[in-house]
Design an enzyme around this catalytic site. Structure first.
Site, PDB file in Angstrom:
ATOM      1  CG  ASP A 276      -1.781  -6.714  -4.645  1.00  0.00           C
ATOM      2  OD1 ASP A 276      -0.966  -6.073  -4.889  1.00  0.00           O
ATOM      3  OD2 ASP A 276      -1.644  -8.030  -4.595  1.00  0.00           O
TER       4      ASP A 276
ATOM      5  CG  ASP B 289      -5.282 -12.768 -12.001  1.00  0.00           C
ATOM      6  OD1 ASP B 289      -4.522 -11.663 -12.392  1.00  0.00           O
ATOM      7  OD2 ASP B 289      -5.222 -14.049 -12.058  1.00  0.00           O
TER       8      ASP B 289
ATOM      9  N   GLY C 278       0.765  -1.307   0.048  1.00  0.00           N
ATOM     10  CA  GLY C 278      -0.036   0.049   0.201  1.00  0.00           C
ATOM     11  C   GLY C 278       0.659   1.309  -0.076  1.00  0.00           C
TER      12      GLY C 278
ATOM     13  CD1 TRP D 187       4.677   3.095  -4.728  1.00  0.00           C
ATOM     14  CD2 TRP D 187       3.876   3.067  -6.960  1.00  0.00           C
ATOM     15  NE1 TRP D 187       5.821   2.799  -5.774  1.00  0.00           N
ATOM     16  CE2 TRP D 187       5.246   2.927  -6.974  1.00  0.00           C
ATOM     17  CE3 TRP D 187       2.844   3.107  -8.161  1.00  0.00           C
ATOM     18  CZ2 TRP D 187       5.809   2.637  -8.234  1.00  0.00           C
ATOM     19  CZ3 TRP D 187       3.592   2.904  -9.321  1.00  0.00           C
ATOM     20  CH2 TRP D 187       4.973   2.757  -9.434  1.00  0.00           C
TER      21      TRP D 187
ATOM     22  CE  LYS E 296       7.787  -3.417  -9.987  1.00  0.00           C
ATOM     23  NZ  LYS E 296       8.056  -3.529  -8.684  1.00  0.00           N
TER      24      LYS E 296
HETATM   25  C1  LIG Z   1       6.103  -4.648  -5.991  1.00  0.00           C
HETATM   26  S1  LIG Z   1       4.690  -5.088  -5.092  1.00  0.00           S
HETATM   27  C2  LIG Z   1       3.853  -3.508  -5.276  1.00  0.00           C
HETATM   28  C3  LIG Z   1       3.953  -2.627  -4.073  1.00  0.00           C
HETATM   29  C4  LIG Z   1       3.305  -1.336  -3.833  1.00  0.00           C
HETATM   30  N1  LIG Z   1       3.495  -0.593  -5.033  1.00  0.00           N
HETATM   31  C5  LIG Z   1       3.805  -0.466  -2.494  1.00  0.00           C
HETATM   32  O1  LIG Z   1       4.357   0.404  -2.646  1.00  0.00           O
HETATM   33  O2  LIG Z   1       3.363  -1.134  -1.659  1.00  0.00           O
HETATM   34  C6  LIG Z   1       3.874  -5.699  -6.562  1.00  0.00           C
HETATM   35  C7  LIG Z   1       2.466  -6.376  -6.348  1.00  0.00           C
HETATM   36  O3  LIG Z   1       1.852  -6.893  -7.471  1.00  0.00           O
HETATM   37  C8  LIG Z   1       0.806  -7.795  -7.200  1.00  0.00           C
HETATM   38  N2  LIG Z   1       0.477  -8.753  -8.191  1.00  0.00           N
HETATM   39  C9  LIG Z   1       1.035  -9.656  -8.779  1.00  0.00           C
HETATM   40  N3  LIG Z   1       0.631 -10.246  -9.701  1.00  0.00           N
HETATM   41  C10 LIG Z   1      -0.640  -9.626  -9.790  1.00  0.00           C
HETATM   42  C11 LIG Z   1      -2.260  -9.971 -10.524  1.00  0.00           C
HETATM   43  N4  LIG Z   1      -1.901 -10.951 -11.468  1.00  0.00           N
HETATM   44  N5  LIG Z   1      -3.126  -8.874 -10.223  1.00  0.00           N
HETATM   45  C12 LIG Z   1      -2.855  -7.951  -9.271  1.00  0.00           C
HETATM   46  N6  LIG Z   1      -1.915  -7.944  -8.684  1.00  0.00           N
HETATM   47  C13 LIG Z   1      -0.921  -8.584  -8.863  1.00  0.00           C
HETATM   48  C14 LIG Z   1       1.479  -8.498  -6.036  1.00  0.00           C
HETATM   49  O4  LIG Z   1       0.501  -9.335  -5.131  1.00  0.00           O
HETATM   50  C15 LIG Z   1       2.353  -7.639  -5.194  1.00  0.00           C
HETATM   51  O5  LIG Z   1       1.669  -6.990  -4.204  1.00  0.00           O
END
Ligand SMILES: C[S@@+](CC[C@H](N)C(=O)[O-])C[C@H]1O[C@@H](n2cnc3c(N)ncnc32)[C@H](O)[C@@H]1O
Length: 218
Positions: A80, A96, A60, A62, A161
């Site tokens: 997420d 998803d 969370g 961002w 990203k």
């Molecule tokens: C690097 S983290 C994000 C960190 C976030 N921006 C923060 O500042 O806290 C990447 C996120 O992408 C999510 N993610 C991966 N595959 C996903 C999908 N198919 N659908 C939704 N979220 C997904 C992961 O669960 C993870 O929480």
């Protein structure tokens, strides 16, 4: 080096990381918040009252930055696949992002408004097999651009990203077809050794518009 030694070195490095310490002091849930803050300041991403969608939002960091910047008159919808603890000023959707049903839920959460800004820090859970992880990252980034072009206003902004490596040049080319202007950003908070890079795209190009987008890369 053995796996356990590598893990210990990573944990020590993480705890000594100034951005991790700053995140703890300032109440951000992730050090990633500082990457967004840096791009937000250099590129004037936020205005009060904006409608923002945060893809791959957990835990969370961002979303916290976005909610503070858009203020109570704006709206942040966070998505997420994992759970995320509630945050003030943030509507959370768990799902998803590759599924149509999730897109429908996001559209309902937005109401009649279209988004001004879509931010995506999505990353797959790593398997350790580099080629498979890169392919999965590219697929998720492609899902993010599809979502963004469906949800954004015509003059909307998309920050995503990506990881440099296989599929990166093709992804950049895709973004340049779908948006009028695309620039790259590598914030200081992004570790030098990390292949991650942020792409900032502005102005959705309607499909089959015949518009030739600006090929400049900042
Ligand atoms: C690097 S983290 C994000 C960190 C976030 N921006 C923060 O500042 O806290 C990447 C996120 O992408 C999510 N993610 C991966 N595959 C996903 C999908 N198919 N659908 C939704 N979220 C997904 C992961 O669960 C993870 O929480």
């Amino acid at each position: 080096m053995g796996r356990r030694k590598t893990t210990h070195a990573w944990i020590r490095g993480h705890l000594n990381d100034p951005y991790v310490q700053q995140a703890q002091r300032q109440g951000y849930r992730s050090r990633a918040a500082f990457k967004l803050l840096e791009i937000a300041d250099s590129d004037r991403l936020f205005r009060r009252g904006m409608q923002v969608i945060d893809l791959g939002a957990a835990p969370g960091g961002w979303s916290q930055v976005a909610a503070r910047r858009v203020g109570p008159e704006g709206r942040v919808v966070a998505l997420d696949i994992a759970e995320m603890a509630p945050l003030p000023g943030v509507v959370f959707v768990q799902g998803d992002m590759e599924l149509d049903a999730t897109v429908e839920t996001l559209l309902r959460a937005l109401g009649t408004a279209m988004a001004d800004l879509v931010i995506s820090d999505v990353a797959p859970h790593l398997s350790g097999v580099a080629a498979a992880d890169q392919a999965r990252s590219v697929r998720l980034a492609e899902a993010a651009v599809d979502l963004a072009t469906r949800l954004l206003k015509p003059d909307g902004v998309f920050l995503v990203k990506m990881f440099q490596g296989s599929g990166f040049p093709e992804y950049l080319a895709l973004l340049r077809r779908r948006f009028a202007r695309v620039v790259t950003r590598k914030p200081k908070a992004s570790r030098d050794r990390s292949r991650e890079i942020y792409l900032l795209a502005r102005g959705v190009v309607p499909e089959d518009s015949g518009v030739v987008p600006d090929q400049g890369l900042g």
